[in-house]
Design an enzyme around this catalytic site. Structure first.
Site, PDB file in Angstrom:
ATOM      1  CD  GLN A 185       3.244   3.147  -2.804  1.00 16.09           C
ATOM      2  OE1 GLN A 185       2.525   3.142  -3.009  1.00 16.09           O
ATOM      3  NE2 GLN A 185       3.641   2.649  -1.492  1.00 16.09           N
ATOM      4  N   PRO A 234       3.695   5.528   3.639  1.00 17.09           N
ATOM      5  CG  PRO A 234       3.801   3.490   2.186  1.00 17.09           C
ATOM      6  CD  PRO A 234       3.241   4.620   2.607  1.00 17.09           C
ATOM      7  CG  ASP A 237      -2.808   0.165  -1.391  1.00 17.04           C
ATOM      8  OD1 ASP A 237      -1.948   0.514  -1.440  1.00 17.04           O
ATOM      9  OD2 ASP A 237      -2.897  -0.182   0.035  1.00 17.04           O
ATOM     10  CD  GLN A 238       3.210  -0.469  -0.820  1.00 19.74           C
ATOM     11  OE1 GLN A 238       3.883  -0.696  -1.437  1.00 19.74           O
ATOM     12  NE2 GLN A 238       3.023   0.155   0.674  1.00 19.74           N
ATOM     13  CG  HIS A 291      -4.936   3.744  -0.780  1.00 24.66           C
ATOM     14  ND1 HIS A 291      -5.004   4.531   0.594  1.00 24.66           N
ATOM     15  CD2 HIS A 291      -5.239   4.155  -1.290  1.00 24.66           C
ATOM     16  CE1 HIS A 291      -4.940   5.611   0.533  1.00 24.66           C
ATOM     17  NE2 HIS A 291      -4.402   6.078  -0.852  1.00 24.66           N
TER      18      HIS A 291
END
Length: 363
Positions: A106, A133, A299-300, A322
């Site tokens: 990430q 994750p 949120d990613q 998040h």
């Protein structure tokens, strides 16, 4: 922006107050050529400051751009980062623990998008770790959904690593882009298929994976009676896994191409039935709000929406802490404009006018 040398100070203890602030702040610093100081790192945690996996993520970003990082030691509550130009190439990082490989990904993968060529990341640590994750989520959900922005990568799991030893290894090939496209994901469509991957490794028998999968199917079929469910029940070969571990990931596909997931890891003393049921319930909760993304993807996507050119809009469920944190950091560093449109208690649309960051290193 790249020429601006004033250091922006970011409070690492705000909102979610964890490693995500570090990852997003350092990645955006690298991408924008904007120096940052992050203080109060993980201030509210029981063991504040940098942990080994956070340290490795920061050092990986530093290596990718040849930047200067100070305060980079375990336990440090303040770091300052002066980025340099991003370079494509081969990079390695090893948490030396069961720290999550996915959290390293990430941090690094958005940076490599803006390199001058193809890059290869060799990452070691935990592939299926708590509080992060699973690597299967990255492959089955994040990567295909992120391709909508124009973010492409290949992910090869060389070896799986479980808590507490870690020792997993993942090789990622990242392909650069000139600029990211905006996305419009506002129609979820119908659930058309569910894919289950249920696995054991080490001392556990495949019967455990089979029980998890069966309980997950039973739970899903209470709500989605007629949806096709495929099961991949796996005992990891000895050469392909370090330690003993077990877990399950369940991904739902929809008629409009959305992917949403639920997952769980086995723990000592927790029955396999509960692990399978918990993962299925997480998926059902993510499907119940009618959004196009699950809580993890919500949120990613924020960083990608901020970098993309033009207006992105994503239908999702309740806004997570998040996500609020990711939006705060993105607005602070990129000047992208976010707006959350509340449709109901459980349904929102995140809108973003992205900055259209151009990769000047590609012709």
């Amino acid at each position: 922006m790249a020429g601006c040398q004033d250091v922006i100070v970011i409070d690492g203890g705000m909102l979610e107050g964890g490693g995500q602030i570090l990852r997003n702040s350092a990645a955006l610093s690298c991408l924008l050529g904007q120096p940052v100081t992050i203080n109060n790192i993980r201030a509210g945690r029981s063991n504040p400051g940098l942990r080994p996996q956070h340290l490795m993520g920061l050092q990986l970003i530093r290596d990718i751009c040849g930047g200067k990082l100070t305060g980079d030691r375990v336990g440090s509550t303040e770091i300052t980062f002066h980025p340099g130009p991003i370079k494509g190439g081969s990079y390695q990082a090893d948490t030396k623990t069961a720290g999550s490989i996915c959290l390293l990904m990430q941090a690094a993968m958005p940076c490599l998008l803006y390199g001058d060529g193809e890059s290869v990341l060799s990452l070691r640590g935990g592939t299926n770790a708590e509080m992060a994750p699973q690597v299967d989520y990255t492959i089955m959900v994040f990567n295909p959904m992120a391709e909508e922005f124009g973010m492409t990568s290949d992910c090869d799991i060389r070896r799986r690593g479980y808590y507490p030893k870690g020792g997993g290894e993942v090789k990622i090939t990242s392909y650069p882009t000139k600029k990211l496209k905006p996305v419009s994901m506002t129609t979820r469509g119908e659930v058309t298929k569910v894919n289950i991957r249920s696995f054991v490794a080490g001392a556990l028998t495949i019967k455990v994976a089979d029980i998890m999968a069966r309980c997950a199917v039973d739970t899903i079929q209470q709500v989605y009676k007629d949806v096709a469910i495929s099961k991949d029940v796996v005992k990891e070969p000895e050469h392909a896994a370090v330690g003993t571990g077990t877990g399950i990931i369940i991904v739902a596909e929809t008629s409009t191409g959305c992917l949403l997931a639920g997952s769980a890891l086995g723990k000592k003393g927790v029955p396999a039935e509960k692990v399978g049921t918990d993962a299925a319930q997480m998926l059902l909760d993510n499907l119940a709000h009618g959004g196009c993304v699950d809580d993890h993807l919500q949120d990613q996507f924020i960083l990608l929406m901020a970098l993309a050119e033009g207006k992105s809009e994503v239908l999702c469920g309740p806004i997570t802490l998040h996500t609020k944190t990711a939006i705060h950091v993105a607005q602070l560093l990129t000047k992208a404009k976010f707006e959350i449109k509340k449709l109901s208690d459980n349904s929102n649309v995140i809108e973003c006018a992205g900055i259209g960051l151009v990769n000047s290193r590609l012709p």
